[in-house]
Design a protein around this motif. Structure first.
Motif, PDB file in Angstrom:
ATOM      1  N   LEU A   1      42.579  29.026  42.473  1.00 33.92           N
ATOM      2  CA  LEU A   1      42.325  28.761  43.823  1.00 33.92           C
ATOM      3  C   LEU A   1      41.527  29.332  44.594  1.00 33.92           C
ATOM      4  N   LEU A   2      41.503  30.923  44.192  1.00 35.02           N
ATOM      5  CA  LEU A   2      40.439  31.694  44.911  1.00 35.02           C
ATOM      6  C   LEU A   2      39.136  31.271  44.378  1.00 35.02           C
ATOM      7  N   PHE A   3      38.856  31.059  43.011  1.00 39.70           N
ATOM      8  CA  PHE A   3      37.426  30.596  42.799  1.00 39.70           C
ATOM      9  C   PHE A   3      37.082  29.245  43.364  1.00 39.70           C
ATOM     10  N   LYS A   4      38.050  28.502  43.984  1.00 41.83           N
ATOM     11  CA  LYS A   4      37.847  27.134  44.394  1.00 41.83           C
ATOM     12  C   LYS A   4      37.796  27.389  46.142  1.00 41.83           C
ATOM     13  N   GLY A   5      37.456  28.579  46.541  1.00 44.14           N
ATOM     14  CA  GLY A   5      37.464  29.011  47.758  1.00 44.14           C
ATOM     15  C   GLY A   5      38.614  28.941  48.734  1.00 44.14           C
ATOM     16  N   LYS A   6      39.865  28.558  48.064  1.00 39.20           N
ATOM     17  CA  LYS A   6      41.017  28.360  48.818  1.00 39.20           C
ATOM     18  C   LYS A   6      41.970  30.010  48.710  1.00 39.20           C
ATOM     19  N   TRP A   7      41.358  30.944  49.591  1.00 36.51           N
ATOM     20  CA  TRP A   7      41.812  32.303  49.337  1.00 36.51           C
ATOM     21  C   TRP A   7      43.132  32.423  50.100  1.00 36.51           C
TER      22      TRP A   7
ATOM     23  N   ALA B   1      36.970  53.427  41.100  1.00 34.85           N
ATOM     24  CA  ALA B   1      35.688  53.425  40.627  1.00 34.85           C
ATOM     25  C   ALA B   1      34.887  52.219  40.298  1.00 34.85           C
ATOM     26  N   ILE B   2      35.669  51.404  39.705  1.00 42.24           N
ATOM     27  CA  ILE B   2      35.599  49.793  39.081  1.00 42.24           C
ATOM     28  C   ILE B   2      35.144  49.185  40.554  1.00 42.24           C
ATOM     29  N   ALA B   3      36.238  49.107  41.330  1.00 42.95           N
ATOM     30  CA  ALA B   3      35.834  48.461  42.606  1.00 42.95           C
ATOM     31  C   ALA B   3      34.684  48.849  43.646  1.00 42.95           C
ATOM     32  N   PHE B   4      34.256  50.126  43.488  1.00 45.00           N
ATOM     33  CA  PHE B   4      33.121  50.345  44.210  1.00 45.00           C
ATOM     34  C   PHE B   4      31.876  50.460  43.614  1.00 45.00           C
ATOM     35  N   PHE B   5      31.868  50.903  42.395  1.00 48.02           N
ATOM     36  CA  PHE B   5      30.724  51.179  41.726  1.00 48.02           C
ATOM     37  C   PHE B   5      30.330  50.216  40.453  1.00 48.02           C
ATOM     38  N   ARG B   6      30.942  49.312  40.329  1.00 45.49           N
ATOM     39  CA  ARG B   6      30.861  48.157  39.332  1.00 45.49           C
ATOM     40  C   ARG B   6      30.595  46.791  40.090  1.00 45.49           C
ATOM     41  N   LYS B   7      29.802  45.711  39.323  1.00 40.75           N
ATOM     42  CA  LYS B   7      29.753  44.831  39.841  1.00 40.75           C
ATOM     43  C   LYS B   7      31.097  43.780  39.757  1.00 40.75           C
ATOM     44  N   ASN B   8      31.407  43.297  40.917  1.00 44.15           N
ATOM     45  CA  ASN B   8      32.594  42.432  40.730  1.00 44.15           C
ATOM     46  C   ASN B   8      32.475  41.160  41.610  1.00 44.15           C
ATOM     47  N   LYS B   9      31.270  40.712  41.701  1.00 41.98           N
ATOM     48  CA  LYS B   9      30.774  39.811  42.611  1.00 41.98           C
ATOM     49  C   LYS B   9      31.008  38.361  42.045  1.00 41.98           C
ATOM     50  N   THR B  10      30.934  38.008  40.864  1.00 45.74           N
ATOM     51  CA  THR B  10      31.435  36.814  40.421  1.00 45.74           C
ATOM     52  C   THR B  10      32.642  36.769  39.644  1.00 45.74           C
ATOM     53  N   PRO B  11      33.253  35.624  39.695  1.00 41.50           N
ATOM     54  CA  PRO B  11      34.402  35.524  38.906  1.00 41.50           C
ATOM     55  C   PRO B  11      34.562  36.030  37.457  1.00 41.50           C
ATOM     56  N   GLN B  12      33.527  36.115  36.806  1.00 43.88           N
ATOM     57  CA  GLN B  12      33.677  36.471  35.383  1.00 43.88           C
ATOM     58  C   GLN B  12      33.544  38.137  35.401  1.00 43.88           C
ATOM     59  N   GLU B  13      32.634  38.614  36.346  1.00 42.67           N
ATOM     60  CA  GLU B  13      32.723  40.143  36.402  1.00 42.67           C
ATOM     61  C   GLU B  13      34.120  40.439  36.857  1.00 42.67           C
ATOM     62  N   LEU B  14      34.642  39.960  38.023  1.00 46.35           N
ATOM     63  CA  LEU B  14      36.137  40.255  38.563  1.00 46.35           C
ATOM     64  C   LEU B  14      37.066  40.356  37.324  1.00 46.35           C
ATOM     65  N   MET B  15      36.941  39.311  36.439  1.00 48.97           N
ATOM     66  CA  MET B  15      37.828  39.095  35.266  1.00 48.97           C
ATOM     67  C   MET B  15      37.415  40.320  34.364  1.00 48.97           C
TER      68      MET B  15
END
Length: 459
Positions: free
Chosen positions: A225-231, A356-370
Motif C-alpha cells: 500500500l505504501l508503494f501505491k501511495g496509500k501511506w 547511519a543507514i537512514a541518514f547516510f544511505r539512499k533509501n529513496k526508492t522501494p528497492q533501496e528501502l528493502m
C-alpha cells in the motif's frame, strides 16, 4: 491433456511426492534430539526446493500448490522443535477468561487459583523457565492465541490446528502481495518461492507455530500500500505488524529518506508537505500501537513487559555470533560472563547502525528501502545475544526483493543450531555456530563487495 501433463512433469511430480513424504516424516516422526536425521531431511528438502525453483522452473501455480500442500502435511502434528506453542495456548486461554497474560506468570497464576483446561500439561510443556516469566507477546499476537482458545480451548491438538491454519493463511497472503511487488518492480516472480517454498519457513513457521509469518504478512501488505501511495493505511498495518512482533520498529527510521527525497527537496512547499506526511505516517503507526496496547496498559504491564523484553538482551544467549566473541574476550579479561553489560551496549550499536543507514544511505526508492531493511535486520541479528532459527524469516523475506541471497544460505545453516538440543540436555557446539556464521558472513561479504553480479537493480 492430463496425460501430457503427467508425462511432462513426471520427474518433478515424483520429487514433489518425496518432498511431501519428508515433511510428513519430519512432522510426525522426528525428535528434536535426533540431530543427524534433522539435518539430513533439511538438506534434502533444501535441494528439492532449489530443484523446483531454479532447475525445473515450474509455473507459479504448481509451486504455490506444492507450498500449500507441504504446509498441510503438518496440519495435525504437534510442534517438535519448539515448546513455545504451549505458552501461546496458555496466554490465549488466560485472555479468554478475561485475565491479562501480562500480569501473571503461569507459575504465579496457578498458585493464585487460576484454572484452565490442561493447565498442568501446558505448564510442563512450556518448561519451568518459560512458566516463570511474564508474557512478551504483543496484543495482536495474543488475539490469535485467544482465537485458538475460542475454537479449541479444551484440546491442545485442536488449538494447534487453529494456529496453524492462521499461519498458513498469512503465508498465502505473503505469497499474494510478494508476487505483486515483484511484478511491479520487474523482478523474477520465482523469487517469492525462496520464502514460500523454503523448507526452513515451512518447518519453523507452519510446523512449529512461530508468528514471524503473520508479522510479515501485515508488513508486506503495508509496503504494498505504501508503494501505491496509500501511506495512511500502510501506517495502520505497520502498527498492527508491530503489535504481532516488535521487530518492525527497527525499520521505522529508514522511512525518513523515502518520504523526503531529492525531488521534494527542490520545492520548499512540497518539501513541507513531505515532512507533514512523514510526521503523519509515524504518528499513525504510534497511535495504532498505543490503541492496540491500550486495553492492557498499566504500570504493572509496563514493568512486566519491559523487564521480560530486557531478558532477551541481558540474560539469554543462544546461537549468537559477535556476542560470543565478546563473551570470550570478557572471560579472558575479567573472568566472568559480561552479558549484563554487553546486552545493554550492543543494542546501542544496532541503533547507531540503523540511523547511519537512514541518514547516510539512499533509501529513496522501494528497492533501496528493502535493501536498507535487509542490512539493518541482518546487523541486528549478528549483534544479538539470542538468535533462534525462526528469527531468520525476516531477512529471508526481505532478500526476495533484492539480489542478495545470503539470507537463503542463513535459512539453511541456522538449522545447525539444533545440535544444542541433544538427548543429554542443552549443550551448544561452538564449532557448529562458527561454521554457521562463517558461511553466512563469508557469502554476504562476497555478494556485497566481491561479486560483479550483485550490483542492486535500479540503484
Amino acid at each position: 491433456m492430463s496425460l501430457n501433463f503427467f508425462k511432462k512433469y513426471k520427474i518433478p511430480l515424483l520429487f514433489a511426492i518425496a518432498s511431501i513424504a519428508l515433511y510428513i516424516n519430519f512432522g510426525y516422526g522426528l525428535e528434536r534430539s535426533d540431530f543427524i536425521k534433522l539435518i539430513l531431511i533439511c538438506t534434502y528438502l533444501f535441494y528439492l526446493s532449489y530443484y523446483f525453483i531454479e532447475k525445473v522452473k515450474l509455473n507459479f501455480w504448481l509451486l504455490a500448490s506444492l507450498g500449500i500442500v507441504s504446509r498441510l502435511a503438518f496440519i495435525a502434528a504437534i510442534p517438535n522443535l519448539s515448546q513455545d506453542f504451549y505458552r501461546f495456548l496458555w496466554d490465549g486461554r488466560l485472555l479468554l477468561q478475561g485475565v491479562s497474560p501480562y500480569l501473571f506468570t503461569p507459575s504465579s497464576a496457578t498458585a493464585l487459583g487460576v484454572t484452565m483446561e490442561q493447565s498442568q500439561q501446558l505448564i510442563e510443556g512450556m518448561g519451568a523457565l518459560n512458566a516463570s516469566h511474564f508474557s512478551n507477546y504483543p496484543p495482536i499476537n495474543q488475539l490469535f492465541f485467544a482465537i485458538a482458545a475460542l475454537f479449541a480451548g479444551k484440546s491442545i491438538l485442536g488449538s494447534v490446528v487453529v494456529l496453524r491454519v492462521l499461519i498458513i493463511l498469512a503465508d498465502v497472503g505473503i505469497l499474494y502481495f510478494g508476487k505483486k511487488l515483484l511484478e511491479k518492480w520487474n523482478l523474477p516472480i520465482k523469487n517469492i518461492f525462496w520464502y514460500f517454498l523454503n523448507p526452513f519457513i515451512i518447518i519453523e513457521l507452519t510446523g512449529n507455530l512461530h508468528f514471524e509469518g503473520v508479522m510479515l504478512f501485515f508488513f508486506v501488505w503495508a509496503l504494498y500500500l505504501l508503494f501505491k501511495g496509500k501511506w495512511l493505511w500502510a501506517a495502520i498495518l505497520i502498527g498492527i505488524s508491530v503489535s504481532v512482533k516488535l521487530l518492525p520498529l527497527l525499520f521505522l527510521p529508514l522511512f525518513l529518506t523515502y518520504f523526503i527525497n531529492d525531488k521534494t527537496q527542490k520545492v520548499l512547499e512540497i518539501f513541507g508537505v513531505s515532512i507533514k506526511r512523514l510526521a503523519g505516517f509515524y504518528s499513525v503507526i504510534g497511535f495504532t500501537v498505543v490503541l492496540v496496547f491500550l486495553p492492557f496498559l498499566s504500570s504493572e504491564f509496563i514493568q512486566n513487559f519491559s523487564s521480560t523484553i530486557a531478558l532477551w538482551f541481558q540474560n539469554f544467549e543462544f546461537n549468537a555470533s559477535v556476542y560470543y566473541i565478546i563473551r570470550w574476550i570478557g572471560f579472558q579479561v575479567v573472568g566472568w560472563n559480561i552479558i549484563g553489560t554487553t546486552g545493554k551496549i550492543l543494542p546501542v550499536f544496532v541503533l547507531l547502525f540503523v540511523l547511519a543507514i537512514a541518514f547516510f544511505r539512499k533509501n529513496k526508492t522501494p528497492q533501496e528501502l528493502m535493501i536498507g531493511m535487509l542490512f539493518a535486520v541482518s546487523i541486528y541479528f549478528l549483534l544479538s545475544t539470542t538468535v533462534h532459527p525462526w528469527y531468520i524469516a525476516t531477512p529471508l523475506f526481505l532478500s526476495v526483493f533484492t539480489k542478495y541471497k545470503f539470507p537463503i544460505v542463513w535459512s539453511f545453516v541456522v538449522m545447525l543450531s539444533y545440535y544444542a538440543y541433544g538427548k543429554d540436555g542443552f549443550d551448544e557446539n561452538l564449532w557448529l555456530v562458527t561454521l554457521e556464521y562463517a558461511g553466512v558472513i563469508g557469502f554476504a561479504v562476497w555478494e556485497i563487495f566481491l561479486s560483479p553480479k550483485q550490483k542492486p537493480v535500479s540503484f
